[in-house]
Design a protein around this motif. Structure first.
Motif, PDB file in Angstrom:
ATOM      1  N   GLU A  26       0.844  -1.196   0.000  1.00 15.17           N
ATOM      2  CA  GLU A  26       0.000   0.000   0.000  1.00 15.17           C
ATOM      3  C   GLU A  26       0.878   1.244   0.000  1.00 15.17           C
ATOM      4  O   GLU A  26       2.002   1.213   0.498  1.00 15.17           O
ATOM      5  CB  GLU A  26      -0.774   0.073   1.322  1.00 15.17           C
ATOM      6  CG  GLU A  26      -1.829  -0.923   1.534  1.00 15.17           C
ATOM      7  CD  GLU A  26      -2.532  -0.626   2.862  1.00 15.17           C
ATOM      8  OE1 GLU A  26      -3.749  -0.487   2.821  1.00 15.17           O
ATOM      9  OE2 GLU A  26      -1.870  -0.535   3.913  1.00 15.17           O
ATOM     10  N   HIS A  29       0.462   5.566   4.576  1.00 11.31           N
ATOM     11  CA  HIS A  29      -0.680   6.371   5.033  1.00 11.31           C
ATOM     12  C   HIS A  29      -0.789   6.205   6.551  1.00 11.31           C
ATOM     13  O   HIS A  29      -0.044   5.419   7.142  1.00 11.31           O
ATOM     14  CB  HIS A  29      -1.977   5.920   4.340  1.00 11.31           C
ATOM     15  CG  HIS A  29      -2.355   4.510   4.671  1.00 11.31           C
ATOM     16  ND1 HIS A  29      -1.745   3.416   4.098  1.00 11.31           N
ATOM     17  CD2 HIS A  29      -3.251   4.025   5.551  1.00 11.31           C
ATOM     18  CE1 HIS A  29      -2.266   2.320   4.599  1.00 11.31           C
ATOM     19  NE2 HIS A  29      -3.179   2.646   5.488  1.00 11.31           N
ATOM     20  N   HIS A  31      -3.281   6.185  10.384  1.00  9.35           N
ATOM     21  CA  HIS A  31      -4.565   5.941  11.048  1.00  9.35           C
ATOM     22  C   HIS A  31      -4.501   6.525  12.451  1.00  9.35           C
ATOM     23  O   HIS A  31      -3.429   6.587  13.060  1.00  9.35           O
ATOM     24  CB  HIS A  31      -4.845   4.443  11.201  1.00  9.35           C
ATOM     25  CG  HIS A  31      -4.982   3.716   9.906  1.00  9.35           C
ATOM     26  ND1 HIS A  31      -6.102   3.782   9.114  1.00  9.35           N
ATOM     27  CD2 HIS A  31      -4.122   2.900   9.256  1.00  9.35           C
ATOM     28  CE1 HIS A  31      -5.934   3.026   8.041  1.00  9.35           C
ATOM     29  NE2 HIS A  31      -4.729   2.483   8.095  1.00  9.35           N
ATOM     30  N   ALA A 113      -3.921  -4.643  11.511  1.00  9.18           N
ATOM     31  CA  ALA A 113      -4.514  -4.444  12.840  1.00  9.18           C
ATOM     32  C   ALA A 113      -4.393  -5.729  13.659  1.00  9.18           C
ATOM     33  O   ALA A 113      -4.187  -5.689  14.879  1.00  9.18           O
ATOM     34  CB  ALA A 113      -5.975  -4.024  12.684  1.00  9.18           C
ATOM     35  N   GLU A 114      -4.486  -6.878  12.994  1.00  6.32           N
ATOM     36  CA  GLU A 114      -4.373  -8.165  13.690  1.00  6.32           C
ATOM     37  C   GLU A 114      -3.000  -8.305  14.352  1.00  6.32           C
ATOM     38  O   GLU A 114      -2.892  -8.675  15.530  1.00  6.32           O
ATOM     39  CB  GLU A 114      -4.557  -9.325  12.697  1.00  6.32           C
ATOM     40  CG  GLU A 114      -5.973  -9.517  12.186  1.00  6.32           C
ATOM     41  CD  GLU A 114      -6.306  -8.704  10.937  1.00  6.32           C
ATOM     42  OE1 GLU A 114      -5.661  -7.655  10.709  1.00  6.32           O
ATOM     43  OE2 GLU A 114      -7.213  -9.107  10.205  1.00  6.32           O
ATOM     44  N   GLN A 147     -13.778  -0.761  11.996  1.00 12.35           N
ATOM     45  CA  GLN A 147     -12.861  -1.691  11.326  1.00 12.35           C
ATOM     46  C   GLN A 147     -11.775  -2.087  12.315  1.00 12.35           C
ATOM     47  O   GLN A 147     -10.862  -1.294  12.571  1.00 12.35           O
ATOM     48  CB  GLN A 147     -12.254  -0.939  10.139  1.00 12.35           C
ATOM     49  CG  GLN A 147     -11.757  -1.777   9.018  1.00 12.35           C
ATOM     50  CD  GLN A 147     -11.702  -0.959   7.731  1.00 12.35           C
ATOM     51  OE1 GLN A 147     -12.718  -0.527   7.205  1.00 12.35           O
ATOM     52  NE2 GLN A 147     -10.525  -0.728   7.226  1.00 12.35           N
TER      53      GLN A 147
END
Ligand SMILES: Nc1nc2c(c(=O)[nH]1)N=C([C@H](O)[C@H](O)COP(=O)(O)OP(=O)(O)OP(=O)(O)O)CN2
Length: 162
Positions: A26, A29, A31, A113-114, A147
Protein backbone atom coordinates in the motif's frame (compact mmCIF):
# COMPACT_ATOMS: atom_id res chain seq x y z
CA UNK A 1 -15.13 -15.46 36.37
CA UNK A 2 -15.27 -11.72 35.73
CA UNK A 3 -14.18 -9.45 32.92
CA UNK A 4 -12.87 -5.89 32.96
CA UNK A 5 -12.31 -3.69 29.96
CA UNK A 6 -10.63 -0.34 29.37
CA UNK A 7 -11.46 1.55 26.20
CA UNK A 8 -10.88 5.23 26.92
CA UNK A 9 -10.58 8.07 24.43
CA UNK A 10 -6.92 8.56 25.32
CA UNK A 11 -5.95 4.96 24.48
CA UNK A 12 -5.16 5.97 20.91
CA UNK A 13 -2.13 6.28 18.71
CA UNK A 14 -1.67 8.10 15.45
CA UNK A 15 0.78 6.22 13.25
CA UNK A 16 1.90 5.78 9.67
CA UNK A 17 2.13 2.39 8.02
CA UNK A 18 1.75 0.42 4.82
CA UNK A 19 0.53 -3.13 4.48
CA UNK A 20 2.55 -5.49 2.30
CA UNK A 21 0.21 -7.70 0.32
CA UNK A 22 1.18 -10.62 -1.93
CA UNK A 23 0.55 -8.41 -4.96
CA UNK A 24 2.34 -5.29 -3.72
CA UNK A 25 2.42 -2.77 -0.90
CA UNK A 26 0.00 0.00 0.00
CA UNK A 27 1.02 3.64 -0.19
CA UNK A 28 2.30 4.99 3.10
CA UNK A 29 -0.68 6.37 5.03
CA UNK A 30 -1.82 6.86 8.60
CA UNK A 31 -4.57 5.94 11.05
CA UNK A 32 -5.81 7.14 14.38
CA UNK A 33 -5.76 3.72 16.00
CA UNK A 34 -7.90 3.07 19.06
CA UNK A 35 -6.97 0.34 21.51
CA UNK A 36 -9.07 -1.42 24.08
CA UNK A 37 -8.07 -4.19 26.44
CA UNK A 38 -10.11 -6.75 28.35
CA UNK A 39 -8.97 -9.09 31.10
CA UNK A 40 -10.88 -12.10 32.35
CA UNK A 41 -10.19 -13.81 35.62
CA UNK A 42 -10.97 -14.33 39.26
CA UNK A 43 -11.23 -11.48 41.72
CA UNK A 44 -8.28 -10.49 43.85
CA UNK A 45 -8.94 -7.71 46.37
CA UNK A 46 -12.42 -7.49 44.80
CA UNK A 47 -11.09 -6.71 41.31
CA UNK A 48 -9.82 -8.62 38.28
CA UNK A 49 -7.30 -5.78 38.00
CA UNK A 50 -7.42 -2.18 39.15
CA UNK A 51 -8.66 -0.06 36.19
CA UNK A 52 -6.24 2.70 37.07
CA UNK A 53 -3.19 0.44 36.86
CA UNK A 54 -4.46 -1.22 33.68
CA UNK A 55 -5.11 2.12 31.96
CA UNK A 56 -1.64 3.31 32.91
CA UNK A 57 -0.04 0.21 31.38
CA UNK A 58 -2.02 0.41 28.14
CA UNK A 59 -1.43 4.15 27.80
CA UNK A 60 2.34 3.65 28.12
CA UNK A 61 2.22 1.03 25.35
CA UNK A 62 0.22 3.16 22.92
CA UNK A 63 2.46 6.14 23.56
CA UNK A 64 5.43 4.13 22.28
CA UNK A 65 3.68 3.92 18.89
CA UNK A 66 2.16 7.39 18.77
CA UNK A 67 3.42 9.70 16.00
CA UNK A 68 5.67 7.07 14.52
CA UNK A 69 5.94 5.16 11.27
CA UNK A 70 5.45 1.47 12.02
CA UNK A 71 7.67 -0.98 10.16
CA UNK A 72 7.39 -4.77 10.39
CA UNK A 73 10.80 -6.37 10.94
CA UNK A 74 9.67 -9.84 9.88
CA UNK A 75 8.21 -9.39 6.41
CA UNK A 76 10.27 -11.40 3.91
CA UNK A 77 10.00 -8.71 1.18
CA UNK A 78 10.84 -5.73 3.38
CA UNK A 79 14.54 -4.92 3.68
CA UNK A 80 15.42 -2.65 6.58
CA UNK A 81 18.83 -1.05 6.89
CA UNK A 82 19.79 1.18 9.78
CA UNK A 83 22.60 3.59 9.13
CA UNK A 84 23.47 5.99 11.90
CA UNK A 85 20.23 7.83 12.61
CA UNK A 86 18.35 6.82 9.45
CA UNK A 87 16.29 3.77 8.50
CA UNK A 88 16.04 2.72 4.89
CA UNK A 89 13.05 0.55 4.09
CA UNK A 90 12.86 -1.13 0.72
CA UNK A 91 9.92 -3.20 -0.48
CA UNK A 92 9.62 -4.36 -4.06
CA UNK A 93 10.49 -1.23 -6.07
CA UNK A 94 9.75 1.31 -3.33
CA UNK A 95 12.39 2.81 -1.09
CA UNK A 96 11.75 4.99 1.95
CA UNK A 97 14.23 6.69 4.25
CA UNK A 98 13.03 7.76 7.70
CA UNK A 99 14.77 9.30 10.68
CA UNK A 100 15.34 6.44 13.12
CA UNK A 101 13.65 8.33 15.95
CA UNK A 102 10.44 8.64 13.90
CA UNK A 103 9.94 4.90 13.37
CA UNK A 104 9.13 1.87 15.44
CA UNK A 105 10.49 -1.36 14.03
CA UNK A 106 8.18 -4.05 15.35
CA UNK A 107 8.83 -7.81 15.63
CA UNK A 108 5.86 -8.72 13.42
CA UNK A 109 5.49 -9.74 9.76
CA UNK A 110 3.04 -7.00 8.73
CA UNK A 111 1.41 -3.97 10.31
CA UNK A 112 -2.15 -5.28 10.00
CA UNK A 113 -4.51 -4.44 12.84
CA UNK A 114 -4.37 -8.17 13.69
CA UNK A 115 -0.60 -8.17 14.15
CA UNK A 116 -0.64 -4.86 16.02
CA UNK A 117 -3.20 -6.34 18.41
CA UNK A 118 -1.00 -9.43 18.93
CA UNK A 119 2.06 -7.27 19.44
CA UNK A 120 0.31 -5.12 22.06
CA UNK A 121 -1.07 -8.22 23.79
CA UNK A 122 2.45 -9.62 24.12
CA UNK A 123 3.81 -6.34 25.46
CA UNK A 124 0.95 -6.04 27.92
CA UNK A 125 1.22 -9.67 29.10
CA UNK A 126 4.88 -9.12 29.94
CA UNK A 127 4.01 -6.07 32.04
CA UNK A 128 1.03 -7.31 34.02
CA UNK A 129 1.65 -7.34 37.74
CA UNK A 130 2.33 -10.66 39.46
CA UNK A 131 -0.40 -12.34 41.43
CA UNK A 132 -3.39 -11.58 39.21
CA UNK A 133 -5.71 -14.55 38.71
CA UNK A 134 -6.23 -14.14 34.97
CA UNK A 135 -7.67 -16.60 32.47
CA UNK A 136 -7.64 -14.54 29.30
CA UNK A 137 -6.44 -11.32 27.78
CA UNK A 138 -8.00 -9.58 24.80
CA UNK A 139 -6.63 -6.64 22.81
CA UNK A 140 -8.66 -4.83 20.22
CA UNK A 141 -7.11 -2.47 17.67
CA UNK A 142 -9.49 -0.30 15.67
CA UNK A 143 -7.83 1.05 12.57
CA UNK A 144 -10.73 3.20 11.47
CA UNK A 145 -14.31 3.50 12.61
CA UNK A 146 -15.95 0.07 12.71
CA UNK A 147 -12.86 -1.69 11.33
CA UNK A 148 -11.03 -3.58 14.03
CA UNK A 149 -9.05 -6.68 14.90
CA UNK A 150 -9.34 -8.53 18.18
CA UNK A 151 -6.61 -10.79 19.53
CA UNK A 152 -7.52 -13.10 22.41
CA UNK A 153 -5.08 -15.14 24.45
CA UNK A 154 -5.96 -17.78 26.99
CA UNK A 155 -3.35 -17.35 29.66
CA UNK A 156 -1.19 -20.09 31.02
CA UNK A 157 -2.82 -22.20 33.72
CA UNK A 158 -0.03 -21.33 36.16
CA UNK A 159 -0.76 -17.61 35.81
CA UNK A 160 -4.48 -18.20 36.26
CA UNK A 161 -3.97 -20.34 39.36
CA UNK A 162 -1.47 -18.08 41.13
N1 LIG B 1 -8.06 -7.71 8.08
C1 LIG B 1 -7.43 -6.57 7.71
N2 LIG B 1 -7.66 -6.05 6.51
C2 LIG B 1 -7.01 -4.92 6.13
C3 LIG B 1 -6.14 -4.28 7.01
C4 LIG B 1 -5.91 -4.86 8.28
O1 LIG B 1 -5.15 -4.35 9.11
N3 LIG B 1 -6.56 -6.00 8.59
N4 LIG B 1 -5.54 -3.12 6.63
C5 LIG B 1 -5.75 -2.57 5.46
C6 LIG B 1 -5.08 -1.29 5.13
O2 LIG B 1 -4.04 -0.99 6.01
C7 LIG B 1 -5.92 -0.02 4.95
O3 LIG B 1 -5.36 1.08 5.66
C8 LIG B 1 -7.31 -0.08 5.32
O4 LIG B 1 -7.95 -0.19 4.11
P1 LIG B 1 -9.25 0.61 3.72
O5 LIG B 1 -10.35 0.18 4.59
O6 LIG B 1 -9.42 0.44 2.26
O7 LIG B 1 -8.82 2.10 3.99
P2 LIG B 1 -9.59 3.29 4.67
O8 LIG B 1 -9.39 3.22 6.15
O9 LIG B 1 -9.11 4.53 4.01
O10 LIG B 1 -11.12 3.03 4.40
P3 LIG B 1 -12.14 3.65 3.33
O11 LIG B 1 -13.42 2.95 3.72
O12 LIG B 1 -11.65 3.24 1.99
O13 LIG B 1 -12.16 5.12 3.54
C9 LIG B 1 -6.61 -3.20 4.45
N5 LIG B 1 -7.23 -4.40 4.92
Amino acid sequence: MDRVQVAQDNLVFCAGHFMIFPQGSEPLHGHNYRVSVALEGELRDDMVMDFVALKRLVKALVEELDHRVLLPAEHPRLRLRIEEDQVEAEVDRKRYVFPLEDVRILPIPNTSAEWLARYLAGRLRARLPEGLRLHALEVEVEESFGQRAIHREVLHAAAAAS
